[in-house]
Motif scaffolding. Structure first.
Motif, PDB file in Angstrom:
ATOM      1  N   SER A 191       3.973  63.605   1.599  1.00  0.00           N
ATOM      2  CA  SER A 191       4.160  62.557   0.599  1.00  0.00           C
ATOM      3  C   SER A 191       3.377  61.333   1.036  1.00  0.00           C
ATOM      4  O   SER A 191       3.715  60.686   2.029  1.00  0.00           O
ATOM      5  CB  SER A 191       5.639  62.207   0.433  1.00  0.00           C
TER       6      SER A 191
ATOM      7  N   SER B 247       9.473  66.342  -7.111  1.00  0.00           N
ATOM      8  CA  SER B 247      10.007  64.997  -6.930  1.00  0.00           C
ATOM      9  C   SER B 247      11.454  65.035  -6.458  1.00  0.00           C
ATOM     10  O   SER B 247      12.190  65.976  -6.727  1.00  0.00           O
ATOM     11  CB  SER B 247       9.914  64.203  -8.232  1.00  0.00           C
TER      12      SER B 247
ATOM     13  N   ASP C 195       4.599  59.574   4.672  1.00  0.00           N
ATOM     14  CA  ASP C 195       5.873  58.919   4.933  1.00  0.00           C
ATOM     15  C   ASP C 195       6.578  59.577   6.117  1.00  0.00           C
ATOM     16  O   ASP C 195       6.055  60.494   6.758  1.00  0.00           O
ATOM     17  CB  ASP C 195       6.742  58.895   3.670  1.00  0.00           C
TER      18      ASP C 195
ATOM     19  N   GLU D  72       8.891  61.637   6.435  1.00  0.00           N
ATOM     20  CA  GLU D  72       9.207  63.066   6.363  1.00  0.00           C
ATOM     21  C   GLU D  72       7.965  63.950   6.473  1.00  0.00           C
ATOM     22  O   GLU D  72       8.088  65.177   6.576  1.00  0.00           O
ATOM     23  CB  GLU D  72       9.934  63.385   5.048  1.00  0.00           C
ATOM     24  N   SER D  73       6.779  63.358   6.442  1.00  0.00           N
ATOM     25  CA  SER D  73       5.532  64.137   6.394  1.00  0.00           C
ATOM     26  C   SER D  73       5.042  64.488   7.795  1.00  0.00           C
ATOM     27  O   SER D  73       3.969  64.058   8.235  1.00  0.00           O
ATOM     28  CB  SER D  73       4.459  63.366   5.625  1.00  0.00           C
TER      29      SER D  73
ATOM     30  N   SER E  73       2.544  60.635  -5.398  1.00  0.00           N
ATOM     31  CA  SER E  73       1.823  61.011  -4.187  1.00  0.00           C
ATOM     32  C   SER E  73       0.411  61.486  -4.509  1.00  0.00           C
ATOM     33  O   SER E  73       0.161  62.122  -5.535  1.00  0.00           O
ATOM     34  CB  SER E  73       2.564  62.132  -3.446  1.00  0.00           C
TER      35      SER E  73
ATOM     36  N   ARG F  49      10.527  59.749  -5.086  1.00  0.00           N
ATOM     37  CA  ARG F  49       9.447  60.103  -4.163  1.00  0.00           C
ATOM     38  C   ARG F  49       8.903  61.476  -4.519  1.00  0.00           C
ATOM     39  O   ARG F  49       9.677  62.415  -4.740  1.00  0.00           O
ATOM     40  CB  ARG F  49       9.963  60.096  -2.734  1.00  0.00           C
ATOM     41  N   GLU F  50       7.597  61.598  -4.588  1.00  0.00           N
ATOM     42  CA  GLU F  50       6.951  62.864  -4.919  1.00  0.00           C
ATOM     43  C   GLU F  50       6.441  63.525  -3.638  1.00  0.00           C
ATOM     44  O   GLU F  50       5.854  62.851  -2.783  1.00  0.00           O
ATOM     45  CB  GLU F  50       5.784  62.622  -5.881  1.00  0.00           C
ATOM     46  N   TYR F  51       6.661  64.843  -3.523  1.00  0.00           N
ATOM     47  CA  TYR F  51       6.230  65.598  -2.350  1.00  0.00           C
ATOM     48  C   TYR F  51       5.269  66.710  -2.762  1.00  0.00           C
ATOM     49  O   TYR F  51       5.352  67.245  -3.859  1.00  0.00           O
ATOM     50  CB  TYR F  51       7.433  66.200  -1.621  1.00  0.00           C
TER      51      TYR F  51
ATOM     52  N   LYS G  41       2.223  57.983  -0.601  1.00  0.00           N
ATOM     53  CA  LYS G  41       2.420  57.139  -1.775  1.00  0.00           C
ATOM     54  C   LYS G  41       1.109  56.524  -2.238  1.00  0.00           C
ATOM     55  O   LYS G  41       0.338  55.999  -1.450  1.00  0.00           O
ATOM     56  CB  LYS G  41       3.424  56.030  -1.458  1.00  0.00           C
TER      57      LYS G  41
ATOM     58  N   LYS H 213       3.697  70.277  -6.481  1.00  0.00           N
ATOM     59  CA  LYS H 213       4.292  68.944  -6.446  1.00  0.00           C
ATOM     60  C   LYS H 213       5.733  69.008  -6.929  1.00  0.00           C
ATOM     61  O   LYS H 213       6.030  69.676  -7.914  1.00  0.00           O
ATOM     62  CB  LYS H 213       3.501  67.974  -7.325  1.00  0.00           C
TER      63      LYS H 213
ATOM     64  N   LEU I 155       5.895  69.499   4.259  1.00  0.00           N
ATOM     65  CA  LEU I 155       5.807  68.785   2.985  1.00  0.00           C
ATOM     66  C   LEU I 155       5.067  67.479   3.239  1.00  0.00           C
ATOM     67  O   LEU I 155       5.078  66.946   4.337  1.00  0.00           O
ATOM     68  CB  LEU I 155       7.186  68.544   2.367  1.00  0.00           C
TER      69      LEU I 155
END
Length: 245
Positions: A22, A86, A153, A155-156, A34, A117-119, A24, A84, A20
């Motif tokens: 994200s 969120s 971010d 998590e990416s 994102s 946060r959008e992924y 920003k 996408k 995934l």
């Protein structure tokens, strides 16, 4: 279709497996919209960070990276699908900002902060085009790209699935499949976002994706960008032959 008898140049095509993503938007804060694909500055920053692992360049890493990389752009593969979605994240930001822990449980809510946060989820590996400064840069770039651990971010996380040097050849198409400055776009359906290039200059960029008609806004599909100049092809990636793109 390739144009026979034309001048070629060597570039690098890397393929990142992204669980995934994200990244920003630079103008967003609490509601973190994102980018649909990594902008140039994000990829360049990831490369500069990775370069620091091997040559210990510290704050000079962006300057060092520019000695090797001319352009580094995200692209799209055939039949690529993007989704996408969120999520609301709750983080204990007060610990970082106040540099201390809550004194008791009653103080904990003051330390919490929530953001939307959008992924972006990709159905296939994400192709990335790297145009070197010179032929002498190829070996350093090939050795550095696998050291990239994240794009965006925390998590990416990413992993390299493929990495090869490719002969980019002029083709008869006038459509590109990588992120380019929007003033080059002369046709097609694409998304325009303000972003930053490899040199730190802000501009409007065209992303080769579009929202699929009749589907929710969160579904994106590839959409080549038409330009009025010669295009080079490297595997399934097409990009402008020259100029500031």
């Amino acid at each position: 279709m390739l144009v026979p008898g034309s001048i070629t140049r060597r570039v690098i095509v890397a393929r990142f497996r992204v669980t995934l993503l994200s990244i920003k938007h630079e103008l967003a804060y609490q509601v973190s919209y994102s980018y649909p694909l990594p902008p140039p500055s994000t990829l360049f920053g990831a490369f500069a960070k990775a370069l620091g692992y091997s040559i210990n360049c510290g704050v000079r890493c962006p300057e060092e990276a520019r000695k090797y990389v001319n352009k580094i752009r995200a692209g799209v593969s055939s039949n690529q699908k993007l989704l996408k979605s969120s999520a609301v994240l709750v983080r204990i930001r007060g610990v970082l900002e106040d540099k201390r822990l809550p004194s008791d449980v009653n103080e904990l809510p003051k330390f919490k902060d929530a953001m939307l946060r959008e992924y972006v989820f990709a159905s296939k590996s994400l192709p990335v085009l790297v145009v070197p400064r010179s032929e002498n840069s190829l070996d350093v770039i090939k050795a550095t790209l696998p050291l990239i651990d994240r794009i965006g971010d925390s998590e990416s996380l990413v992993a390299i699935e493929g990495l090869e040097v490719v002969e980019a050849k002029p083709c008869d198409s006038r459509a590109v499949t990588v992120v380019v400055k929007s003033q080059l776009a002369k046709g097609g359906s694409f998304i325009v976002e303000k972003a930053t290039d490899e040199s730190g200059n802000r501009d409007n960029f065209a992303f080769p994706v579009t929202r699929k008609p009749g589907m929710p806004e969160e579904f994106l599909e590839i959409s080549p960008i038409e330009v009025n100049q010669q295009v080079l092809c490297a595997d399934d990636l097409c990009f402008p032959q020259g100029g500031d793109w």
